[in-house]
Design a protein around this motif. Structure first.
Motif, PDB file in Angstrom:
ATOM      1  N   GLN B  48       5.905  41.737  61.172  1.00  0.00           N
ATOM      2  CA  GLN B  48       4.653  41.256  60.596  1.00  0.00           C
ATOM      3  C   GLN B  48       3.891  40.446  61.641  1.00  0.00           C
ATOM      4  O   GLN B  48       2.657  40.513  61.705  1.00  0.00           O
ATOM      5  CB  GLN B  48       4.939  40.406  59.359  1.00  0.00           C
ATOM      6  N   ASP B  52       0.138  41.162  62.649  1.00  0.00           N
ATOM      7  CA  ASP B  52      -0.936  40.178  62.488  1.00  0.00           C
ATOM      8  C   ASP B  52      -1.628  39.885  63.817  1.00  0.00           C
ATOM      9  O   ASP B  52      -2.834  39.640  63.854  1.00  0.00           O
ATOM     10  CB  ASP B  52      -0.374  38.864  61.923  1.00  0.00           C
ATOM     11  N   PRO B  80      -2.665  47.038  59.414  1.00  0.00           N
ATOM     12  CA  PRO B  80      -3.172  45.742  59.880  1.00  0.00           C
ATOM     13  C   PRO B  80      -4.690  45.787  60.034  1.00  0.00           C
ATOM     14  O   PRO B  80      -5.237  46.734  60.605  1.00  0.00           O
ATOM     15  CB  PRO B  80      -2.485  45.549  61.239  1.00  0.00           C
TER      16      PRO B  80
ATOM     17  N   ASP C  52      -7.467  36.614  58.691  1.00  0.00           N
ATOM     18  CA  ASP C  52      -6.675  37.333  59.692  1.00  0.00           C
ATOM     19  C   ASP C  52      -6.866  36.732  61.090  1.00  0.00           C
ATOM     20  O   ASP C  52      -5.933  36.710  61.898  1.00  0.00           O
ATOM     21  CB  ASP C  52      -7.071  38.819  59.724  1.00  0.00           C
ATOM     22  N   VAL C  55      -4.553  33.787  62.316  1.00  0.00           N
ATOM     23  CA  VAL C  55      -3.096  33.903  62.423  1.00  0.00           C
ATOM     24  C   VAL C  55      -2.591  33.697  63.855  1.00  0.00           C
ATOM     25  O   VAL C  55      -1.673  32.892  64.068  1.00  0.00           O
ATOM     26  CB  VAL C  55      -2.584  35.216  61.802  1.00  0.00           C
TER      27      VAL C  55
END
Lengths: 223, 223, 223, 223, 223, 223
Positions: B48, B52, B80, C52, C55
């Motif tokens: 993940q 990301d 994604p 997003d 992150v």
């Protein structure tokens, strides 16, 4: 050259004409699209009994057309005969309801459905549940107009806009599905009226079917 | 003429080449398909955190390509940046995972997924749950081979056949999804080995995206 | 002594200050709580793209702080980076959204969520679905106020009370969740206005995280 | 100073002692924890009938202890009386089953449960379904050992390891829950044997309850 | 005096005879039960296409019998025509699949289904999903024997026992459903072999239908 | 001759009398039906605590009556003690809530429930979720009248009609369930007022129980 065969299982030529117009933007893909009317069908399919009764002649028509068919779309929301036809042909088979839902799943988190009559809703619910997508359903609201009445454009558009707005504001829909093959010409107007993406199910099914034909993909491995 | 832009968010040119080959049968549709590699991505996306981390450069690349893009496919199972990109463009955007699932929903009642590594599975589960399709999932089983190892054809095919057979026989899958963009070339072989329809997700997403481009359909009303 | 590190991934110090105040009643537990602002974040996170994009810098900040961290809370409803951070650390990691939901599950049969903007709702829906708790969701309604506007106390409280009351009376919520880290100070007032228990998500996450630190419990066996 | 009251609704003092030991790491939080045995309970609760029969005396005991209680944990997997007690007190009330599940939701995508006897499983299933978390359940497998037999450490640990491994490898569990208050001492050993995080439900419930006491949070607004 | 009419939509008189024998214990209720064979049906219904094709003649037969019918049972697992017949009559209409599931819901937390052929399972899955009961389904396993082969008693019973045991031990079923009208005579033997309650669907549907007739209860208010 | 024993777990003889009247149309089935009042119960069961407290005396009463009982119905919506009683007897045991839901599943796609008080709804929700039928629930709305007030016929009927109409028009219910044993006499009037089929739960449970007695069917194989 074999064609994608779109079968309208009701006997209304005007509905078939509307479908043909809806899928016209897909002609540049190069695969012919033939829109056929099931002469043996009723003028409109507004009950489960009517839907079930068209399946045998629909299977018969599909069998007749199979040699010239690269794939099939069954153009009645409710998808009568879709699974039965898959039992009988290796060609790609798409129902417009399942294709509209599959399309809507990638356009917004919750979809709303504009049905023609209240009696359609339980039938749709059974289908959405059978598809396993109930958590994605915002709501299903009826226009309160039968298939025959859909040809009155102004009244139909007003009802579509009002129903779509209720699905957006009261039910939380982010994408709308036109829940009847006979609403094909109203997609852009409903999108404009609601500010939501609108899925016209015959378009959704024909587009998916053409992709499968090109990719050699069906419900059977060598499909 | 603007093109469907397929972005491989890992930096492996061989994966991009495999994607390009997989979508080649869609060239007759007449809309150019450009397959791009995200140079800033890692060689493989196997966590993940890796997924990301590619989103910001992926959004940047999409922004750069947007003037020439008729639509986008993000070609990494796990999707994604798909929702993020939808925030930033009105063009159609498809993730290969969501498109593969939407496609599989119309090919069999329960789908099985062949993942690369066990660690991919929880990520997939979160996505399938977010899609609301858990009742359609037969199972997700890992091949136990990383992206890099997928190029060893014989070993990969043997593992794919074994995993697909387990999904069919132990989990009840009626349709299989190849759960990684790097498996693109194996679709026919897995179908032959298992006797099940097999969805290659890059094909599924590209086909859906081309349909939307032709129909003027996206997540925004005037998309 | 290592601390529970609460990261506010937007750059608004006032939001961080509100979080610090919200978690202050947990100081007697004896584990220090550090509230950090992600300087690289935007002033507010109001889209999936914004979520997003934070992150990678958030993971960087967590990596820097890890030597002094006994555990992490990511204090943005939407839980950006929570699963990614779990890939990178063995310390307990809690997102405020998942912790608020997990808490609400034990306070009432159906939870209602007060979101800031309508655009937040689809993002939340994807998360609730990914958590598998859609049958427990009564509804998610937007306040119609952005993070920046939350500082106008009177107007915000009036909107919170009205939204909470609608969730209770129209949607059947028995417990409310404040769907944004920036609403921390309003918990008691919303509870008073609605007569429902109200979960402040930063409190919920910090309390769960402190329990895990004390118990030596994380997503890894030796966590 | 009022305490968190943990009630073991069976009459086995050794189980109560195990619970007390399990929650000891939470003593530094500064809120006293009292573990009480329901003398009127049976030695073990191994059926729905047994679970239902303890509720009236359990409510009676809770009523007696309420003046000294800051909150309650009911320490029987199955959560007998949890909703009933919430009807009768404004103090926080946690059941160990619901707390274990709420905790597991943030530790892995699918949880597995190690039950004592096969007959426990339908009861658990009803509870997991009532919680709305069936899509997160990997499986529930019985140890095949009653509460009384749990004191044979070597045999119990071997059975726990075997059952946990089956939940991990056959069912896809990423986190395990010990499905009985009487397994409290085995948490670390099962984690070591399976490489998975393991939730001990009394710990999970006590930690959540302490957080609520500190935050003034219960199922009632002024709780 | 009007009767409960049980229609076997396949043309096998031996199956009809088995149904008649199965429902015989309900004769003391005092309402006559007539078991009718659909002469126009195929010898066995082993595909969706076959199921769909029997609906029009089945509706025709029901229409003919309606004057003498107090209610209807459609005795084919898969429930062909059940919703269609409800569109056409106000008399109670039960399908044996839905009645078997409704019955099983009150006999155990998870039900297992013994199907005849693997191809039946996707059809059943769609029905169970449409009923919204997927979380109660333990599994559906095929006997691997067609309707015609069910008359070989010893081999059939051995296969039933083996399949039922797998549903109990591998899938966690607590109650079994015989997934075909042609298995009616084996209920007691399967119960003995597996130690589980076993629902024979024709019995389940006939019992429910008789109750509705006595209570004046159907899908229509004045039913 | 042994009888179906229907236990009203509240102490109101008038409710028991209403139940007896409701099930009277089932007398022609030839199995005696005895309606018993649990003298030890409260006048009305309006909380989970009250429901839980009746279970021990209810099990005691059932044990006393078992020698004369062919089966049991527990006549309190909420089904207190149903699973416990199944642990203790091999006779058929039906709860009126589960039987009403099982019945409604075959009368319409979505059921609506008319509850007495708002506080009943969370309890019902937990039960519907435990049954796994949340996707079939249209809504549960409270009459706002306690059991004691149900005897004022005119006011009760007006409230029932209004609540049923809201369930039909706002929530999409196609079938209604009367969510309390004390509403038994209003079934026909609510059906007339709403135009929907209405399930009276004591009737539903008694009818199912009589069928099982005749068929020798219970939750145990030799039941």
């Amino acid at each position: 050259m074999s064609a994608l065969v779109v079968i309208n299982p009701n006997s209304s030529e005007s509905v078939t004409a509307g479908i043909a117009e809806a899928v016209a933007p897909l002609h540049p893909f190069g695969i012919p699209i033939r829109c056929e009317t099931l002469a043996a069908g009723p003028p409109a399919i507004e009950s489960q009994a009517a839907a079930d009764r068209v399946v045998p002649p629909l299977l018969e028509l599909a069998r007749t057309l199979e040699p010239e068919a690269a794939g099939f779309v069954i153009a009645c929301f409710g998808d009568p005969g879709v699974h039965a036809l898959r039992d009988e042909t290796a060609r790609p088979v798409l129902g417009i309801q399942e294709a509209a839902v599959a399309t809507a799943l990638t356009l917004g988190q919750r979809f709303g459905v504009i049905s023609i009559l209240p009696a359609s809703i339980p039938r749709h619910m059974r289908s959405f549940a059978a598809m396993g997508v109930m958590d994605r359903l915002a709501g299903d609201r009826a226009l309160g107009r039968g298939v025959a009445e859909l040809s009155d454009e102004d009244a139909t558009l007003a009802a579509l806009a009002e129903t779509g707005t209720a699905l957006r504001d009261l039910d939380g829909a982010e994408v709308l599905i036109l829940g009847c093959a006979g609403m094909a010409r109203y997609r852009a107007a409903v999108a404009a009226a609601t500010g939501l993406p609108v899925v016209e199910p015959c378009q959704a099914a024909a587009a998916m079917a053409l992709g499968r034909i090109a990719l050699g993909q069906s419900h059977r491995p060598g499909g």
